[in-house]
Design an enzyme around this catalytic site. Sequence first.
Site, short mmCIF file in Angstrom:
data_model
loop_
_atom_site.label_atom_id
_atom_site.label_comp_id
_atom_site.label_asym_id
_atom_site.label_seq_id
_atom_site.Cartn_x
_atom_site.Cartn_y
_atom_site.Cartn_z
N SER A 149 0.85 -1.24 -0.18
CA SER A 149 0.02 0.08 0.12
C SER A 149 0.84 1.25 0.02
O SER A 149 2.07 1.14 0.52
CB SER A 149 -0.86 -0.14 1.08
OG SER A 149 -1.57 1.28 1.44
N TYR A 172 -1.53 0.70 9.99
CA TYR A 172 -1.95 0.03 8.68
C TYR A 172 -0.54 0.19 7.88
O TYR A 172 0.08 -0.80 7.27
CB TYR A 172 -3.03 0.21 7.88
CG TYR A 172 -3.29 -0.44 6.63
CD1 TYR A 172 -3.80 -1.76 6.41
CD2 TYR A 172 -2.91 0.00 5.41
CE1 TYR A 172 -3.70 -2.33 5.46
CE2 TYR A 172 -3.14 -0.64 4.15
CZ TYR A 172 -3.63 -1.84 4.30
OH TYR A 172 -3.55 -2.41 3.04
#
Length: 283
Positions: A149, A172
């Site tokens: 990501s 995250y």
Amino acid sequence: MSVLKGRVALVTGASRGIGYAIAQRFAAEGAAVVLCASRMGAHGDLQGTLESAVATIKAGGGKAAAVACDLSDANARADLVSRAGQPFGPIDILVNNAAASKMRLPSELSTAQRNFMFDLNVNAPIELAQQAIPGMRERGVGWILNISSRTCEQPVVPYRDSAMAAHVIAAYGATKAALNRYSVGLAHELADQCIYVNTLAPENIVLTSGAEYVRDIARRSPDMAEPVEMMAEAALALCHRPFVGQNCYSRQLLHSLGLKVKSLDGQRELGDAFLPADLNATA
């Protein structure tokens, strides 16, 4: 030419979204695909199931099977690669796509929540890779692709106002940064054995079904979104070529290779700036 003909691929988080798209694209290129998700059947209000994903691939002439596994459970995932190899044979390609995010402020994230994210997003893909590597060594080739990501990057300070504010997704992003770094080390360990390890992240927010906030962003700013087909095409590019330890972004990778995005069945060329005309019907 079916570039994955004769290969067996395991894709996690594949009942919907990016994982499902990658499985479809791989099957269209001749791979026998094993789709993994946390459960068979529906998951709350989320669209898509392992059964429907496998049925769609088979209806298109592809080979597919499903295996359910809660990847956050170390005991449950301990033999996943072995189980996934039963329908079609040993795994040649492993795509670690499954991940989770807890949308909490860093100061409010509990130890249990943080441990859950690191276990699913970091430990699980590493352990699955460790399970797959011996078989890949025996066959003399293999590919491991870890889906990452852009949140792994250090954000610009001060943060810009955003629905995905950098401080909310800090944990995250930290898991994905850890996965990227580990992947590079693993890649260089295995390169001389023809086992190719890389990571791939979307350059923009990916248009997948069931994400209304994503469609809203795409309506307002199309340049901030990308079709799921772009990630699938980039994943395909990384899973039959000898790339070593690359942390790639979807659009940049395709541009560097001179590749165009194709439909998930591989039959139509969509170009590299394709966005669905009807964002409400994005799949």
